[in-house]
Design a protein around this motif. Sequence first.
Motif: not given
Length: 405
Positions: A184-199
Amino acid sequence: MRRPLLAYALPVLIGVLLAIVLLNTFPQLLGPPQSSPPEPPPAVEAPSELNQPASRATPEVRQAEPLSRMQGPVSYSEAVEKAAPAVVNIYSSRVVALEEHPMMSDPFFRQFFGDDVPSQQRFLSSLGSGVIVSEDGYVLTNHHVIDGADEIQVALRDGRETLAQVIGTDPESDLAVLRIDLEDLPVITLYDTEDVAVGDIAMAIGNPFGVGQTVTMGIISATGRTHLGLSAYEDFIQTDAAINPGNSGGALINAEGALVGINTAIFSRSGGSQGVGFAIPTRLAHSILDDLVTQGRVIRGWLGIEAQEITPELAASFGLQAPRGVVISGVVRDGPAARAGLRPGDVLLEVDGRPILDARVAMSDIAAIQPGATLPLTVVRSGDKLSIELEVGERPPPQLRQPER
């Protein structure tokens, strides 16, 4: 009797007839006429652009849409609660052999201690952070957090602790993959860093200075940072969220609680956070995780050369009009470049038809090529431009890729 009536009737009749004639001639004598709604004026057609004088034409103006301002939340507790359980504390320890005192090598002094010779070993411990990225128990962290460790202990936010197994490490990106065996481990969701923007809002979660899980907030200050000298392959996200010793390997999350990077390093003159922290993007970390889990190593393309960036002085000496490309300063024996006929002193201008503008970017592009692929190169040798085809090799461990100069 009739005569007197006739005498009165005649004047009355004449008066009535006279009144009728006057009223027909002058109706206003009856008072002001009853008002009626005025008739609308005749419609006038608006002048079109075609029939307007050129000097009076209405200018065409782009009308801006009303601003759509999204009100920022007053709390990011939901995002933190979503991500924080998957961020773990990592405690690593190793046994270090101490240098033996010269007196202890003398049998005369050793006889006084017998079997109680003072121990020449001691334990060193370090702390860091990690992120659970799968239900199978895989944990991403930094290579330098667990480098040389004899034992690695992982502590979850819910109080559980366990020893971790090292699945693989990649010193050249400063990433490592651990595995823990818990249910029953908690798992983080991964975000596509292509969509990361400054700010974008960014929050760092980790275990700074060993005080316990801590959250700091800032923004994404920059993306694609290179030339930092932190690792061989650099493509860092920069953030001003406070990152301190112990945060290494922890999570950099966005406002929705998804992982955008693995916190790795800081620039600091005092040892503390000064608002310049760096994280390895999720896309790169996920790629390395896949290689380490499935292959046991990170597979990268390799040319087998050692390169030096071209300065204006070097460009002039090689007869180049602009300082672009790299100078091959060394070639690994029996490597891909050596087999293709490349030599020290050649200037590599293009890889697969793309000009080399930055040596580190070119190295990262080559690393992404599958070993065994054929790669066209453009080089300058003794003032002549040559086209050479090279079969990309797999990048070996550092000790096996010493170039010949």
